[in-house]
Enzyme design. Structure first.
Site, PDB file in Angstrom:
ATOM      1  CG  HIS A 186      -1.945   1.048   1.178  1.00 13.99           C
ATOM      2  ND1 HIS A 186      -1.672   2.364   1.491  1.00 13.99           N
ATOM      3  CD2 HIS A 186      -3.239   1.019   0.791  1.00 13.99           C
ATOM      4  CE1 HIS A 186      -2.773   3.091   1.309  1.00 13.99           C
ATOM      5  NE2 HIS A 186      -3.732   2.286   0.883  1.00 13.99           N
ATOM      6  CD  GLU A 206      -2.432   5.143   3.725  1.00  8.41           C
ATOM      7  OE1 GLU A 206      -2.763   4.232   4.494  1.00  8.41           O
ATOM      8  OE2 GLU A 206      -3.261   5.858   3.104  1.00  8.41           O
ATOM      9  N   GLY A 246      -7.600   9.183  -0.380  1.00  8.60           N
ATOM     10  CA  GLY A 246      -8.008  10.069   0.710  1.00  8.60           C
ATOM     11  C   GLY A 246      -8.141  11.527   0.325  1.00  8.60           C
TER      12      GLY A 246
HETATM   13  P1  PGA Z   1      -9.567   6.066   0.160  1.00  4.48           P
HETATM   14  O1  PGA Z   1      -8.338   5.054   0.400  1.00  4.48           O
HETATM   15  O2  PGA Z   1     -10.737   5.242  -0.331  1.00  4.48           O
HETATM   16  O3  PGA Z   1      -9.813   6.685   1.513  1.00  4.48           O
HETATM   17  O4  PGA Z   1      -9.125   7.061  -0.868  1.00  4.48           O
HETATM   18  C1  PGA Z   1      -8.097   3.971  -0.454  1.00  4.48           C
HETATM   19  C2  PGA Z   1      -6.914   3.184   0.046  1.00  4.48           C
HETATM   20  O5  PGA Z   1      -5.972   3.783   0.584  1.00  4.48           O
HETATM   21  O6  PGA Z   1      -6.885   1.937  -0.082  1.00  4.48           O
END
Ligand code: PGA
Length: 270
Positions: free
Chosen positions: A112, A114, A188
């Site tokens: 991911h 992140e 996000g």
């Molecule tokens: P989001 O995140 O739907 O809040 O944009 C998606 C994700 O990070 O998997």
């Protein structure tokens, strides 16, 4: 999302709607959330065979959610948000794929953005984790996507295509995987990609699966779109032939909203 054929019989890729909770909901909140989502879908007479539903809680919730799903026969698959590249040993803080498999996890999110950004996971680390997941019978949900700087410099597909090529190094032909195209700028942000942008990149990612794992695997593999998916845009993504589902972050934490995303077939055209 369309039926594809292998030349003889039609092969249908089951749509997959996956909720990535990130670091939200403790194990008690998880119980209430999963029950409410289950009831919302039941009240709406949702056809459980129409869409596969998967939830990805934090590690500390997994046992609790597994027990609940099992006891109440809730038709949700369980997944984790990460795993160790190693199977066991002196790796403080890490979680083995073996442990996830024991908790009846079917899926594990790998790479991911992140994790790539805050934990410096390289494409090689992602590849090692993909191999670890497969060693333990877990289906890796391999996340790829470009940042806004990548988009400006290289266009939309070059970075995710390169990330997926490396992630699939050493993966045996025909392996069971899921790919998630998540443009980093869309996560996000409230600014989703257009369905056409998602389709273009998802089709190229499917080509990478074909090149690395073979044509049959490419026909079978679900390619998801992720990044600001909500009930008002899900149907437009799902109309695209190479988008087989969604990886949903923020909107997966709101029962009615996530239930509406799961029920996208009822509001095609919204
Ligand atoms: P989001 O995140 O739907 O809040 O944009 C998606 C994700 O990070 O998997």
């Amino acid at each position: 999302m369309v039926a594809v054929t292998d030349g003889t019989a039609p092969v249908r890729r089951a749509p997959l709607i996956a909720g990535n909770w990130k670091m939200n909901l403790d194990h008690q909140q998880a119980i209430a959330f999963v029950q409410k989502l289950h009831w919302a879908l039941r009240d709406a007479k949702h056809d459980k065979g129409s869409v596969e539903i998967a939830v990805f809680p934090p590690f500390t919730d997994l046992r609790t959610v597994q027990t609940l799903i099992d006891a109440d026969k809730i038709p949700f698959e369980l997944g984790a948000q990460d795993l160790s590249a190693h199977d066991s040993g002196a790796y403080t803080g890490e979680v083995s794929g073996a442990f996830l498999a024991k908790l009846a996890c079917r899926y594990v999110i790998i790479g991911h953005s992140e994790r790539r950004q805050y934990h410096h996971e390289t494409d090689e680390v992602v590849a090692a984790k993909v191999r670890a997941a497969l060693r333990h019978g877990l289906v890796p949900v391999i996340c790829v996507g470009e940042t806004s700087e990548d988009l400006e410099k290289f266009g939309a597909s070059a970075v995710p295509v390169g990330q997926l090529q490396t992630a699939l190094d050493g993966v045996p032909a025909g392996a069971d995987i899921v790919v998630a195209y998540e443009p980093v700028w869309a996560i996000g942000s409230g600014q989703a990609a257009t369905p056409q942008q998602a389709q273009d990149v998802c089709a190229k990612l499917r080509d990478v699966v074909a090149e690395k794992l073979g044509g049959d695997a490419a026909d079978r593999t679900r390619v998801l779109y992720g990044g600001s998916v909500k009930s008002s845009n899900i149907a437009s993504f799902m109309r695209e032939p190479d988008v087989d589902g969604a990886l949903v972050g923020g909107a997966s934490l709101v029962v009615d909203e996530f239930a509406a995303i799961i029920r996208y077939q009822k509001h095609v055209g919204v």
